[in-house]
Design a protein around this motif. Structure first.
Motif, PDB file in Angstrom:
ATOM      1  N   ALA A   1       0.826  -1.204   0.000  1.00  0.00           N
ATOM      2  CA  ALA A   1       0.000   0.000   0.000  1.00  0.00           C
ATOM      3  C   ALA A   1       0.859   1.254   0.000  1.00  0.00           C
ATOM      4  N   HIS A   2       1.318   1.660  -1.156  1.00  0.00           N
ATOM      5  CA  HIS A   2       1.966   2.965  -1.322  1.00  0.00           C
ATOM      6  C   HIS A   2       1.606   3.477  -2.712  1.00  0.00           C
ATOM      7  N   PRO A   3       1.258   4.779  -2.807  1.00  0.00           N
ATOM      8  CA  PRO A   3       0.766   5.269  -4.096  1.00  0.00           C
ATOM      9  C   PRO A   3       1.840   5.500  -5.163  1.00  0.00           C
TER      10      PRO A   3
ATOM     11  N   LEU B   1      10.315   4.950  -1.508  1.00  0.00           N
ATOM     12  CA  LEU B   1      11.162   4.091  -0.681  1.00  0.00           C
ATOM     13  C   LEU B   1      10.474   2.743  -0.451  1.00  0.00           C
ATOM     14  N   ASN B   2       9.179   2.793  -0.169  1.00  0.00           N
ATOM     15  CA  ASN B   2       8.459   1.534   0.074  1.00  0.00           C
ATOM     16  C   ASN B   2       8.541   0.611  -1.134  1.00  0.00           C
ATOM     17  N   ALA B   3       8.375   1.173  -2.329  1.00  0.00           N
ATOM     18  CA  ALA B   3       8.431   0.330  -3.527  1.00  0.00           C
ATOM     19  C   ALA B   3       9.836  -0.254  -3.698  1.00  0.00           C
TER      20      ALA B   3
ATOM     21  N   PRO C   1       3.584   2.497   4.542  1.00  0.00           N
ATOM     22  CA  PRO C   1       4.132   3.572   5.373  1.00  0.00           C
ATOM     23  C   PRO C   1       3.164   3.812   6.532  1.00  0.00           C
ATOM     24  N   LEU C   2       3.713   4.097   7.696  1.00  0.00           N
ATOM     25  CA  LEU C   2       2.854   4.404   8.854  1.00  0.00           C
ATOM     26  C   LEU C   2       2.204   5.760   8.620  1.00  0.00           C
ATOM     27  N   TRP C   3       0.916   5.788   8.516  1.00  0.00           N
ATOM     28  CA  TRP C   3       0.173   7.031   8.327  1.00  0.00           C
ATOM     29  C   TRP C   3      -0.776   7.169   9.498  1.00  0.00           C
ATOM     30  N   TRP C   4      -0.603   8.238  10.222  1.00  0.00           N
ATOM     31  CA  TRP C   4      -1.440   8.485  11.405  1.00  0.00           C
ATOM     32  C   TRP C   4      -1.497   7.249  12.296  1.00  0.00           C
ATOM     33  N   PHE C   5      -0.302   6.736  12.564  1.00  0.00           N
ATOM     34  CA  PHE C   5      -0.119   5.652  13.537  1.00  0.00           C
ATOM     35  C   PHE C   5      -0.816   4.359  13.129  1.00  0.00           C
ATOM     36  N   SER C   6      -1.071   4.219  11.840  1.00  0.00           N
ATOM     37  CA  SER C   6      -1.747   3.009  11.397  1.00  0.00           C
ATOM     38  C   SER C   6      -1.470   2.792   9.915  1.00  0.00           C
TER      39      SER C   6
ATOM     40  N   VAL D   1       6.947  -2.013   7.694  1.00  0.00           N
ATOM     41  CA  VAL D   1       6.419  -0.663   7.927  1.00  0.00           C
ATOM     42  C   VAL D   1       7.561   0.346   7.870  1.00  0.00           C
ATOM     43  N   THR D   2       7.312   1.491   7.255  1.00  0.00           N
ATOM     44  CA  THR D   2       8.266   2.601   7.348  1.00  0.00           C
ATOM     45  C   THR D   2       7.617   3.719   8.151  1.00  0.00           C
ATOM     46  N   ALA D   3       8.432   4.403   8.938  1.00  0.00           N
ATOM     47  CA  ALA D   3       7.895   5.462   9.808  1.00  0.00           C
ATOM     48  C   ALA D   3       8.803   6.681   9.749  1.00  0.00           C
ATOM     49  N   GLY D   4       8.179   7.851   9.779  1.00  0.00           N
ATOM     50  CA  GLY D   4       8.967   9.076   9.825  1.00  0.00           C
ATOM     51  C   GLY D   4       9.628   9.285  11.180  1.00  0.00           C
ATOM     52  N   GLY D   5       8.963   8.841  12.245  1.00  0.00           N
ATOM     53  CA  GLY D   5       9.465   9.061  13.604  1.00  0.00           C
ATOM     54  C   GLY D   5      10.717   8.245  13.917  1.00  0.00           C
ATOM     55  N   TRP D   6      11.409   8.666  14.963  1.00  0.00           N
ATOM     56  CA  TRP D   6      12.629   7.983  15.381  1.00  0.00           C
ATOM     57  C   TRP D   6      12.273   6.709  16.153  1.00  0.00           C
TER      58      TRP D   6
ATOM     59  N   HIS E   1      11.185   7.431  19.634  1.00  0.00           N
ATOM     60  CA  HIS E   1       9.817   7.959  19.770  1.00  0.00           C
ATOM     61  C   HIS E   1       8.811   6.821  19.955  1.00  0.00           C
ATOM     62  N   TYR E   2       9.218   5.638  19.500  1.00  0.00           N
ATOM     63  CA  TYR E   2       8.331   4.461  19.551  1.00  0.00           C
ATOM     64  C   TYR E   2       8.828   3.428  20.557  1.00  0.00           C
ATOM     65  N   GLY E   3       9.724   3.846  21.446  1.00  0.00           N
ATOM     66  CA  GLY E   3      10.254   2.927  22.460  1.00  0.00           C
ATOM     67  C   GLY E   3       9.346   2.873  23.675  1.00  0.00           C
TER      68      GLY E   3
ATOM     69  N   VAL F   1      12.656   7.596   8.256  1.00  0.00           N
ATOM     70  CA  VAL F   1      12.979   7.298   6.862  1.00  0.00           C
ATOM     71  C   VAL F   1      12.896   8.506   5.930  1.00  0.00           C
ATOM     72  N   ASP F   2      12.298   9.604   6.381  1.00  0.00           N
ATOM     73  CA  ASP F   2      11.966  10.648   5.406  1.00  0.00           C
ATOM     74  C   ASP F   2      13.172  11.315   4.767  1.00  0.00           C
ATOM     75  N   ARG F   3      14.296  11.314   5.470  1.00  0.00           N
ATOM     76  CA  ARG F   3      15.507  11.874   4.860  1.00  0.00           C
ATOM     77  C   ARG F   3      16.559  10.780   4.680  1.00  0.00           C
TER      78      ARG F   3
HETATM   79  P1  FAD Z   1       9.680   8.243   0.354  1.00  0.00           P
HETATM   80  O1  FAD Z   1       9.139   9.601   0.603  1.00  0.00           O
HETATM   81  O2  FAD Z   1       9.425   7.638  -0.985  1.00  0.00           O
HETATM   82  O3  FAD Z   1      11.244   8.208   0.619  1.00  0.00           O
HETATM   83  C1  FAD Z   1      11.805   8.577   1.878  1.00  0.00           C
HETATM   84  C2  FAD Z   1      13.263   8.882   1.715  1.00  0.00           C
HETATM   85  O4  FAD Z   1      13.957   7.710   1.324  1.00  0.00           O
HETATM   86  C3  FAD Z   1      13.535   9.941   0.630  1.00  0.00           C
HETATM   87  O5  FAD Z   1      14.395  10.896   1.173  1.00  0.00           O
HETATM   88  C4  FAD Z   1      14.193   9.140  -0.458  1.00  0.00           C
HETATM   89  O6  FAD Z   1      15.132   9.903  -1.176  1.00  0.00           O
HETATM   90  C5  FAD Z   1      14.929   8.077   0.368  1.00  0.00           C
HETATM   91  N1  FAD Z   1      15.452   6.940  -0.401  1.00  0.00           N
HETATM   92  C6  FAD Z   1      16.694   6.425  -0.222  1.00  0.00           C
HETATM   93  N2  FAD Z   1      16.927   5.441  -1.074  1.00  0.00           N
HETATM   94  C7  FAD Z   1      15.830   5.295  -1.811  1.00  0.00           C
HETATM   95  C8  FAD Z   1      15.492   4.426  -2.881  1.00  0.00           C
HETATM   96  N3  FAD Z   1      16.323   3.500  -3.353  1.00  0.00           N
HETATM   97  N4  FAD Z   1      14.271   4.544  -3.413  1.00  0.00           N
HETATM   98  C9  FAD Z   1      13.391   5.456  -2.945  1.00  0.00           C
HETATM   99  N5  FAD Z   1      13.677   6.320  -1.935  1.00  0.00           N
HETATM  100  C10 FAD Z   1      14.897   6.247  -1.389  1.00  0.00           C
HETATM  101  N6  FAD Z   1       5.311   8.928  10.440  1.00  0.00           N
HETATM  102  C11 FAD Z   1       5.218   8.433  11.692  1.00  0.00           C
HETATM  103  O7  FAD Z   1       6.231   8.050  12.274  1.00  0.00           O
HETATM  104  N7  FAD Z   1       4.005   8.323  12.311  1.00  0.00           N
HETATM  105  C12 FAD Z   1       2.852   8.709  11.712  1.00  0.00           C
HETATM  106  O8  FAD Z   1       1.780   8.571  12.304  1.00  0.00           O
HETATM  107  C13 FAD Z   1       2.924   9.249  10.412  1.00  0.00           C
HETATM  108  N8  FAD Z   1       1.802   9.667   9.776  1.00  0.00           N
HETATM  109  C14 FAD Z   1       1.892  10.123   8.507  1.00  0.00           C
HETATM  110  C15 FAD Z   1       0.724  10.484   7.838  1.00  0.00           C
HETATM  111  C16 FAD Z   1       0.777  10.921   6.546  1.00  0.00           C
HETATM  112  C17 FAD Z   1      -0.496  11.286   5.828  1.00  0.00           C
HETATM  113  C18 FAD Z   1       2.023  11.030   5.878  1.00  0.00           C
HETATM  114  C19 FAD Z   1       2.101  11.511   4.451  1.00  0.00           C
HETATM  115  C20 FAD Z   1       3.184  10.676   6.519  1.00  0.00           C
HETATM  116  C21 FAD Z   1       3.136  10.216   7.828  1.00  0.00           C
HETATM  117  N9  FAD Z   1       4.280   9.800   8.509  1.00  0.00           N
HETATM  118  C22 FAD Z   1       4.193   9.334   9.785  1.00  0.00           C
HETATM  119  C23 FAD Z   1       5.575   9.715   7.808  1.00  0.00           C
HETATM  120  C24 FAD Z   1       5.577   8.466   6.926  1.00  0.00           C
HETATM  121  O9  FAD Z   1       5.543   7.301   7.710  1.00  0.00           O
HETATM  122  C25 FAD Z   1       6.798   8.448   6.016  1.00  0.00           C
HETATM  123  O10 FAD Z   1       6.723   9.602   5.199  1.00  0.00           O
HETATM  124  C26 FAD Z   1       6.850   7.218   5.139  1.00  0.00           C
HETATM  125  O11 FAD Z   1       7.040   6.070   5.938  1.00  0.00           O
HETATM  126  C27 FAD Z   1       7.965   7.312   4.132  1.00  0.00           C
HETATM  127  O12 FAD Z   1       7.886   6.212   3.269  1.00  0.00           O
HETATM  128  P2  FAD Z   1       7.827   6.465   1.681  1.00  0.00           P
HETATM  129  O13 FAD Z   1       7.898   5.149   0.993  1.00  0.00           O
HETATM  130  O14 FAD Z   1       6.663   7.340   1.368  1.00  0.00           O
HETATM  131  O15 FAD Z   1       9.181   7.262   1.514  1.00  0.00           O
END
Ligand code: FAD
Length: 263
Positions: free
Chosen positions: A8-10, A15-17, A99-104, A151-156, A159-161, A197-199
């Motif tokens: 489930a990633h659009p 990164l998820n793909a 990807p974890l979106w809104w904790f789910s 699962v991928t998460a933006g948080g550290w 933060h989830y410990g 994972v976001d950066r």
């Molecule tokens: P992408 O945005 O596709 O990539 C992330 C990074 O990986 C980019 O910097 C990209 O350059 C890098 N990367 C490195 N190598 C590669 C490669 N080979 N291919 C592709 N990319 C690469 N986080 C939380 O912790 N808790 C939440 O509740 C939460 N809620 C959210 C709700 C929404 C609506 C959104 C949009 C985000 C939320 N987030 C949350 C953050 C979210 O979990 C992360 O943005 C997501 O997991 C990132 O995964 P992605 O596949 O979209 O990453």
């Protein structure tokens, strides 16, 4: 092993793909057969409504569980749902990746669960009486299969410990691991979670991909989370409360459903 990945990633360049492709390559290199349900690519319909039950008289009230039970028994579920049920029956292991979106999970994946988990297939299975509360939690039509979250998460990670502000990741994922996976029978492996994972840079990606490949290699041997089985004697029927004294010292709430004697 037959492995189904429900993805489930659009964005196919996400990164998820990229992580999914790493997992698939590793699984196939190890002799497993892999099928993928790429929900956004499939334009998966995420809501349950009248259109899911073509046999229902139009204008009639929709009682979802009843309609689902009847359609499942009659073989009249829509083709998209029936196709996913067939994939679940085919799979020895099911991976939900998101990807974890809104904790789910993203809504599209929740909608996959809601529609594919038909009544009589994933719930409403087995005898319901004052002696037995159905085949659930380790029993049911998906018993004997394994499942895992990626699962991928933006948080550290901190933060989830245990003391992290978001709450422990195992607790946040419990409605999925226990409620959506263990409930219909799966043995559930510990989730693979990539944090912060976001950066992520190229080195971070290589590390994460390598960790994920290792988890894919160990899929068949990884011990599952020791969730208790409903009908194993640990729960009172019909209150479904854990028998007093079975919990480990200090375990409360969600943690009580772990059988620490199993590891
Ligand atoms: P992408 O945005 O596709 O990539 C992330 C990074 O990986 C980019 O910097 C990209 O350059 C890098 N990367 C490195 N190598 C590669 C490669 N080979 N291919 C592709 N990319 C690469 N986080 C939380 O912790 N808790 C939440 O509740 C939460 N809620 C959210 C709700 C929404 C609506 C959104 C949009 C985000 C939320 N987030 C949350 C953050 C979210 O979990 C992360 O943005 C997501 O997991 C990132 O995964 P992605 O596949 O979209 O990453």
């Amino acid at each position: 092993m037959n492995v189904l990945i429900v993805f489930a990633h659009p964005d196919p360049r996400s990164l998820n793909a990229a992580l999914r492709d790493e997992a698939v390559r590793e699984l196939e290199a190890n002799g497993h057969e892999v099928r993928i349900s790429d929900l956004y690519r499939m334009e998966w319909k995420a809501t349950v409504d009248h259109d899911d039950f073509p046999d229902l008289p139009s204008g009639g009230r929709l009682r979802v569980a009843q309609a689902s039970r009847e359609a499942f028994a009659a073989g009249s579920l829509t083709a998209d749902v029936a196709g996913e049920i067939e994939k679940l029956r085919w799979a020895d292991t099911v991976i939900l990746q998101f990807p974890l979106w809104w904790f789910s999970m993203p809504a599209i994946l929740k909608g996959w669960i809601e529609r594919v988990y038909a009544c009589g297939f994933a719930y409403g299975v087995g005898e319901h009486s004052d002696r037995r509360w159905g085949d659930r939690y380790g029993e049911g039509n998906l018993a004997g299969r394994r499942a895992m979250l990626v699962v991928t998460a933006g948080g550290w990670e901190s933060h989830y410990g245990e003391r992290g502000i978001n709450g422990p990741i195992e607790d946040l994922l419990f409605p999925i691991t226990h409620g959506m996976l263990h409930y219909p029978g799966f043995e559930v492996l510990p989730a693979f979670v990539a944090y912060r994972v976001d950066r992520m840079d190229e080195a971070g990606f290589r590390r994460t991909a390598s960790d994920l490949r290792a988890r894919m290699r160990a899929l068949a041997e990884t011990p599952p989370i020791p969730y208790r089985h409903q009908n194993g004697g640990d729960y009172l029927i019909p209150s479904m409360e854990l028998r007093p004294g079975l919990e480990a010292d200090g375990d409360r709430g969600i943690r009580m459903h772990l059988d620490r004697s199993r590891g």
